[in-house]
Write a protein that holds these residues in place. Structure first.
Motif, PDB file in Angstrom:
ATOM      1  N   ALA A 184      62.031   3.367  27.933  1.00 21.01           N
ATOM      2  CA  ALA A 184      61.484   3.956  26.704  1.00 21.01           C
ATOM      3  C   ALA A 184      60.326   4.887  27.033  1.00 21.01           C
ATOM      4  O   ALA A 184      60.201   5.985  26.489  1.00 21.01           O
ATOM      5  CB  ALA A 184      61.043   2.854  25.752  1.00 21.01           C
ATOM      6  N   LEU A 185      59.441   4.403  27.988  1.00 16.57           N
ATOM      7  CA  LEU A 185      58.285   5.227  28.349  1.00 16.57           C
ATOM      8  C   LEU A 185      58.720   6.531  29.005  1.00 16.57           C
ATOM      9  O   LEU A 185      58.163   7.596  28.738  1.00 16.57           O
ATOM     10  CB  LEU A 185      57.366   4.448  29.298  1.00 16.57           C
ATOM     11  CG  LEU A 185      56.484   3.394  28.615  1.00 16.57           C
ATOM     12  CD1 LEU A 185      55.801   2.524  29.672  1.00 16.57           C
ATOM     13  CD2 LEU A 185      55.428   4.064  27.736  1.00 16.57           C
ATOM     14  N   ALA A 238      58.287  18.901  24.565  1.00 15.25           N
ATOM     15  CA  ALA A 238      57.527  19.419  23.424  1.00 15.25           C
ATOM     16  C   ALA A 238      56.430  20.358  23.893  1.00 15.25           C
ATOM     17  O   ALA A 238      56.126  21.356  23.241  1.00 15.25           O
ATOM     18  CB  ALA A 238      56.950  18.268  22.618  1.00 15.25           C
ATOM     19  N   ALA A 239      55.853  20.014  25.080  1.00 20.51           N
ATOM     20  CA  ALA A 239      54.738  20.823  25.570  1.00 20.51           C
ATOM     21  C   ALA A 239      55.171  22.262  25.852  1.00 20.51           C
ATOM     22  O   ALA A 239      54.440  23.196  25.566  1.00 20.51           O
ATOM     23  CB  ALA A 239      54.144  20.197  26.830  1.00 20.51           C
ATOM     24  N   ASP A 240      56.352  22.425  26.446  1.00 19.68           N
ATOM     25  CA  ASP A 240      56.754  23.822  26.652  1.00 19.68           C
ATOM     26  C   ASP A 240      58.023  24.134  25.847  1.00 19.68           C
ATOM     27  O   ASP A 240      58.960  24.735  26.325  1.00 19.68           O
ATOM     28  CB  ASP A 240      56.903  24.172  28.136  1.00 19.68           C
ATOM     29  CG  ASP A 240      57.944  23.320  28.823  1.00 19.68           C
ATOM     30  OD1 ASP A 240      58.128  23.482  30.030  1.00 19.68           O
ATOM     31  OD2 ASP A 240      58.592  22.511  28.130  1.00 19.68           O
ATOM     32  N   ALA A 241      57.976  23.727  24.614  1.00 24.07           N
ATOM     33  CA  ALA A 241      59.145  23.912  23.759  1.00 24.07           C
ATOM     34  C   ALA A 241      59.352  25.387  23.416  1.00 24.07           C
ATOM     35  O   ALA A 241      58.401  26.145  23.303  1.00 24.07           O
ATOM     36  CB  ALA A 241      58.952  23.129  22.478  1.00 24.07           C
ATOM     37  N   THR A 298      60.280  13.637  26.411  1.00 22.41           N
ATOM     38  CA  THR A 298      60.162  14.292  25.106  1.00 22.41           C
ATOM     39  C   THR A 298      58.836  15.033  25.008  1.00 22.41           C
ATOM     40  O   THR A 298      58.783  16.179  24.539  1.00 22.41           O
ATOM     41  CB  THR A 298      60.245  13.249  23.977  1.00 22.41           C
ATOM     42  OG1 THR A 298      61.344  12.393  24.261  1.00 22.41           O
ATOM     43  CG2 THR A 298      60.457  13.912  22.634  1.00 22.41           C
ATOM     44  N   ALA A 299      57.774  14.353  25.506  1.00 24.39           N
ATOM     45  CA  ALA A 299      56.460  14.994  25.435  1.00 24.39           C
ATOM     46  C   ALA A 299      56.438  16.262  26.285  1.00 24.39           C
ATOM     47  O   ALA A 299      55.923  17.303  25.866  1.00 24.39           O
ATOM     48  CB  ALA A 299      55.385  14.031  25.900  1.00 24.39           C
TER      49      ALA A 299
END
Ligand code: DAH
Length: 350
Positions: A83-84, A94-97, A90-91
């Protein structure tokens, strides 16, 4: 260790596990918990090890219980780790989405200029008819631009009002592509068939049909027994390939010093049904090229035996052809590079 002691350790390990906070741990904490229970001296490790002190029957009964506890511990640790890691991915994403809903920046697609495609089309047709390609310099001398072409010393075309002369040099910017005829004949023996495309320069005021710099395609055929009939056949074939097989042509007598006889070739006006309009100067015909049988004086000037060889020549205005092909009535559009004008020409059309 007695069975009762073992069972106590089991219960305490189980409740310690429950309180270890596996499901809230970050990756660091998770490793700590794993070591705490499953490291070399870990609570679960010890519990499993101490099975060996029990009787065979107790081992049979409690062994699977201990294994099941370890398995559920392993599974919980693994599930949390996965999960981590998922969250981490995902993070990072998201950071370079990339926002796919944003309109993209369109890279403009280049295309060939209509004058270039017109020139290519003219050259392509003559190539099919067995002509090769020759080029000459923009800066010429009087001999190639005038004298060898039988243009006399006092001809008005030599006047500095028509011709751009270079300062303090006996050189000029060529006023037509005909000097490439001379250069070709000087460097090659007949028979020959060439087209010579290029830029020419004249002291002209810019208006809808004139420019000081424009494109021409010169043509030259030299062989034995070449005459006016060959000229007519070649040019008619060319114009029908260029403008369509129904194209009507007209050969008018004319005068050029370098050809005898000379002719100007007209095609039926495209813009009106032959009834007359401003584009055809109300004649129903549009002049498209000049041509003629090469004057023997020109053959002599380049050292050809004018009793053995003969030929014909022609000069086509590239802008004139492009205007006809595309229905453009003002030649200045070709030079201003206005994207609204240029975008209309899909190069696949030519
Ligand atoms: N050189 C002429 C001009 O610029 C065009 C031309 C006419 C070329 C007749 C030729 C020719 O080769 O035979 O106006």
């Amino acid at each position: 260790m007695t069975r009762a002691d073992w069972e106590k350790s089991y219960v305490s390990a189980e409740s310690a596990l429950r309180e270890a906070g596996v499901n809230d741990a970050d990756l660091l904490k998770l490793e700590e918990v794993r070591v705490r229970f499953m490291g070399r001296k870990g609570e679960l490790t010890e519990l499993l090890k101490s099975l060996k002190d029990l009787s065979i029957e107790d081992k049979r009964e409690l062994g699977p219980k201990a294994q099941a506890l370890k398995a559920s511990f392993d599974a919980a640790i693994e599930a949390r780790r996965a999960a981590l890691e998922d969250q981490g991915d995902t993070a990072a994403l998201a950071a370079d989405a990339i926002d796919l809903t944003l309109p993209s920046v369109r890279a403009p697609r280049g295309r060939l200029h209509p004058l270039t495609t017109t020139l290519h089309e003219i050259a392509r047709i003559f190539q099919l008819m067995g002509y090769s390609w020759a080029e000459g310099p923009h800066v010429e001398d009087e001999r190639h631009n005038f004298t060898a072409l039988n243009i006399p010393e006092n001809h008005p075309a030599r006047d500095s009002q028509d011709t751009f002369y270079l300062q303090d040099l006996p050189l000029l910017l060529r006023t037509h592509t005909s000097p490439v005829q001379v250069r070709t004949m000087e460097s090659m023996r007949p028979p020959l068939r060439v087209v010579c495309p290029g830029r020419v320069f004249r002291h002209e005021q810019l208006d809808a049909t004139h420019s000081a710099v424009f494109g021409q395609v010169e043509g030259l055929v030299v062989d034995e027994n070449i005459g006016l009939a060959d000229l007519k056949g070649h040019l008619q074939t060319f114009l029908q390939k260029l403008l369509g097989s129904a194209t009507k042509t007209r050969f008018r007598p004319s005068y050029f010093p370098f050809t005898e006889p000379s002719t100007e070739v007209d095609v039926k006006c495209f813009f009106c049904p032959g009834t007359g309009c401003p584009s055809c100067k109300h004649t129903g015909w549009i002049e498209i090229l000049g041509a003629g049988v090469v004057n023997p004086a020109v053959l002599k000037a380049v050292g050809y035996d004018e009793t053995k060889w003969s030929g014909f020549a022609f000069g086509i205005g590239v802008e004139r052809v492009a205007m006809l092909l595309h229905g453009v009535r003002d030649l200045r559009h070709f030079y201003t590079n206005d994207q609204r004008f240029l975008k209309q020409f899909d190069e696949s059309l030519l």
